[in-house]
Design a protein around this motif. Sequence first.
Motif, PDB file in Angstrom:
ATOM      1  N   CYS A 189      65.860  14.289 -49.431  1.00  0.00           N
ATOM      2  CA  CYS A 189      66.454  15.621 -49.455  1.00  0.00           C
ATOM      3  C   CYS A 189      66.152  16.355 -50.756  1.00  0.00           C
ATOM      4  O   CYS A 189      66.499  17.515 -50.903  1.00  0.00           O
ATOM      5  CB  CYS A 189      67.946  15.536 -49.207  1.00  0.00           C
ATOM      6  SG  CYS A 189      68.339  14.766 -47.630  1.00  0.00           S
ATOM      7  N   CYS A 246      66.639  20.392 -41.594  1.00  0.00           N
ATOM      8  CA  CYS A 246      67.199  19.126 -42.070  1.00  0.00           C
ATOM      9  C   CYS A 246      66.175  18.035 -41.826  1.00  0.00           C
ATOM     10  O   CYS A 246      65.472  18.042 -40.813  1.00  0.00           O
ATOM     11  CB  CYS A 246      68.496  18.801 -41.321  1.00  0.00           C
ATOM     12  SG  CYS A 246      69.251  17.261 -41.860  1.00  0.00           S
ATOM     13  N   HIS A 288      72.588  20.072 -37.621  1.00  0.00           N
ATOM     14  CA  HIS A 288      72.601  20.065 -39.081  1.00  0.00           C
ATOM     15  C   HIS A 288      73.967  19.571 -39.559  1.00  0.00           C
ATOM     16  O   HIS A 288      74.990  19.978 -39.018  1.00  0.00           O
ATOM     17  CB  HIS A 288      72.339  21.479 -39.602  1.00  0.00           C
ATOM     18  CG  HIS A 288      72.006  21.510 -41.062  1.00  0.00           C
ATOM     19  ND1 HIS A 288      72.958  21.356 -42.046  1.00  0.00           N
ATOM     20  CD2 HIS A 288      70.811  21.648 -41.699  1.00  0.00           C
ATOM     21  CE1 HIS A 288      72.360  21.412 -43.229  1.00  0.00           C
ATOM     22  NE2 HIS A 288      71.062  21.588 -43.050  1.00  0.00           N
TER      23      HIS A 288
END
Lengths: 336, 688
Positions: B653, B670, B606
């Motif tokens: 995202c 992620c 991450h």
Amino acid sequence: MSRYIAKRLLAAAVMAILASAVIFLIANLVPGDPVLAQLGDIAASDPATVARWRAKWGLDLPLWERYGIFLGGLVQGDLGMSIATRRPVLDDIIQYAPATLELATVAFLLSLAIGIPLGIAAAVWRDGWVDSLARGLSLLGVSAPTFWLAFIMLAIFYGGLEWAPGPGRLDPIAFPPEGPTGLFLFDSLWAGDWETFTDAAAHLVLPSIVLAAATIGLITRTTRAAMLDSLQQDYVRVSRAKGLRGWTVVMRHALPNALVPVVTLGGLAYANLLAGAVMTETVFAWPGLGRYTFRSAAALDFPAIVGITLVVSITYLLVNLVVDMSYAILDPRVRR
Amino acid sequence: MDGFIPPHALQPVPDVPVLEVKDLHTVFMTDNGPIHAVDGVSFTVGPGETLGIVGESGSGKSVTALSLMRLLEEPARIVGGSITFQGKDVLAMSRSELADWRGDRAAMVFQDPMTGLNPVIRILKQVTEHIVSHGRMKPAAARTRGIELLRRMGVAAPERAAASFPHEFSGGMRQRVMMAIGVANDPALLIADEPTTALDVTIQAQILDLLRGLNEEFGTAIVLISHDLGVIGTVCRRVAVMYAGEVVEEAVTAEVLADPRHPYAWALVNAVPRLDAPTGARLTSIEGTPPDALNPPRGCRFEPRCPFKIARCATDHPPLMEVAPGRRARCWVTADGRSLPRPTLPAAAEAEIPLLAEAPLLEARNVEKHFVLRRPSFMKPGLTVHAVNGVDIALHKRESLGVVGESGCGKSTLARLLTRLHEPTGGSVTFEGQDITHATPAAMRSLRPRLQMVFQDPYASLNPRMTIGDALAEPLLAHGRVPNRKAADERVRELLSTVGLKTSFASRYPHEFSGGQRQRVSIARALALNPSVVVADEPVSALDVNVQAQVLNLMLDLRQRLGLSYLFIAHDLAVVRAFCDRVAVMYLGRVVEEGPADDVLSRPLHPYTVALTSAIPEPGRQRVVLGGEPPSTLRLPRGCAFSARCPIAQPACEERPPLAEVASGRKVACHFPGAFAPRTLSRLETVR
């Protein structure tokens, strides 16, 4: 900031209404009969006279009804008639309040003017001679009884040295200044009457010192403690590391942070000075609220007692309002 | 700051050292006699040089810093030696000369930014008042420069910040303001006393970068005081190691780190867990405590604790001797130029393998905790702090699970949810197969003995008016584990020796113990009722590195001897790496990465874990300095919580990534796991 003030104002109004109810209730629940206190022994033994008196002053009505009448009058600025003086209570209060207001305010300013600088100096020169002096003075001020201090001051400075004038607000042969407020210092200046002003000021010296003695002690101690705390904070060390001079550090960085507890105490002290001048007023023959209160209480003059208590509690509320606002000025963290 | 450099800054003073300290002695006058806090310290800082001063608490490093600026307060007093600044005798300066010099030519930045700014004065005033008072600029010009300084120090929206008050800022921002104050008059020397100790690791990296930048761009000489050699290594070329008021070693920082020549420096270097050390290994620690400051030993002050001592050490006080070109050490053992041996670590005793196959002892499923704040007014809805937002976590028997993250990430709240000190807002918590999500206090009472907690501040969690013996006996008696007080005392002695304390300590009060000893007492208290799970919330973060190593070693031993499971909350990744089998990384109330500690910390997937591991101030490590600060927990971002600071954020995202298993035992939340791997991180394995 304006919201903060609005909030405080609203709270103060609610408190004032609550206070009026509590005051009225308690004043009417205390044992003691004003009728018997007013009438002579013979008149009081005649039930018809007593009943007539009760009806005249509304004392025969149930409590809630009397409170209703009282509130109704209150919103019109009517505090009722004094049983003892047979005058509207409000008129009495307006007559006596300025003398007390003037005395208490001068005493309060005196306390601040002496207490804060003395407290700062005591903290800066901790354990030095200034500190010892400050601690000695505040102990004396807090512990000396008012009647004793008043008597000693009069004996020395009026009777002995003749530096100060005697009791009363003015010289016995002088006329009170014409003016809108009843505050002699203000009214005489308003009228441009310098002679009366100096006379009134001279008459204020001894009583205000006596009245302020305890408050000076408290303010000195509180300022000293708050300053000692503030002077030890990291930001004071930071400001010294910046190369600021000693007194800049003390006055600009340490003092503003130390003032919050002093303001709290100051507010309480001012309200106490206003309400607690009975002893000083008596010794100095000061025609103020203190003496009026004392006489009303002795006569069980309920309307007057309720009126005075209400005025005093509203004064407390106002002073607290000012204190709360000063917090917001002194400390940005309070402004919400 | 182009165009704002005052003319004096352009005239370098060649070849004269900025700061020269010779044989400095500072004492604290106490009723029992003078305490020699600084006892004959000498060093020189040339123009544009960087010097670190390292040592544990009480070593005299902060008193040295205050002495340099003559900022000591009673009862501390400089009683000997000399301090020379650019050829001027600082000790001979008058008050007014001192005020002219301080904050102008020499400035200081202090440890705690939360208390260092005056709460009632606007930021701009605090940044510029000494520019004006030193006569450098008129107020209007100083204002422009103040805003420029704030901008340079990386304060967001400097115009608005300038008009604000300190309470409106986070700790990191306040430390930037403190730095702006320090450099306002372009000082030739900046003394920074633990400037990053109170800050999170990513913010620490930002501040250390600022310090280095100041030195490189403006040639400001820097003296950096820290307890952390790693911090010093990232900024300072040279370091002086202090012990008991003396400099015991002075050399180039990299050399001290690689080859310390004083046994105390050796202990400091080796007590720090490193991110690249094998897991489960014991840390090197030295026993004992610093000497009594009133009566220091006659010989070497480190002799009582020294693992390498020879006969001479007890009788002769060693001077600071040249042990190699440019290296000085105060040690008879290395006086002839030899190095100290590498620590021989006892191989980690065969750690009991965590029973991962069995049902977990302690488990949280989608657990949430929201705190509702008071409404700001009648009109507005109440604010909610989203402390923990759906965490799944499982602790197995004999396992150590680390939970890491920066302050405000929800790790402490999670610990309190798992031990049911808080009641979860949502989700479930099970302990030993029982659902305790909404268990009553009475129901928890019977489970408490098996589920214990150790807190960060051992002093705050011990009652100052109870002896240690009473404090330890209390839970035993309360839970009826012992028939009477006599049996309780017996068990208390047993517990004290378990945690390596003398049994006679039972009659002492908490204030009579050092920080490390108090944390041992807290551990003993947690162990008193034979728990199966110990939840430790930052148990070592308030301790000096050597004490930290002692306590961590103790906890490792106890795990093996008693078969304990630990949930270990920490912000220090290296500590977690040294101590834990698995690690969960938290950000804004969620787990963003989880897996074996070894894998996660050496090959983070991450981007936040990458940034965290790279922010650790280990010398020789190139860092990814993460900009910004974690967002507010009052309003959670809809998408990935990290996207605002993420260097590889994409439009995708906007949608929140789930915590998904990407490899055996490794979970990452992620969309692009492993995509952010700066070249520099490959050096991680080769640092040593």
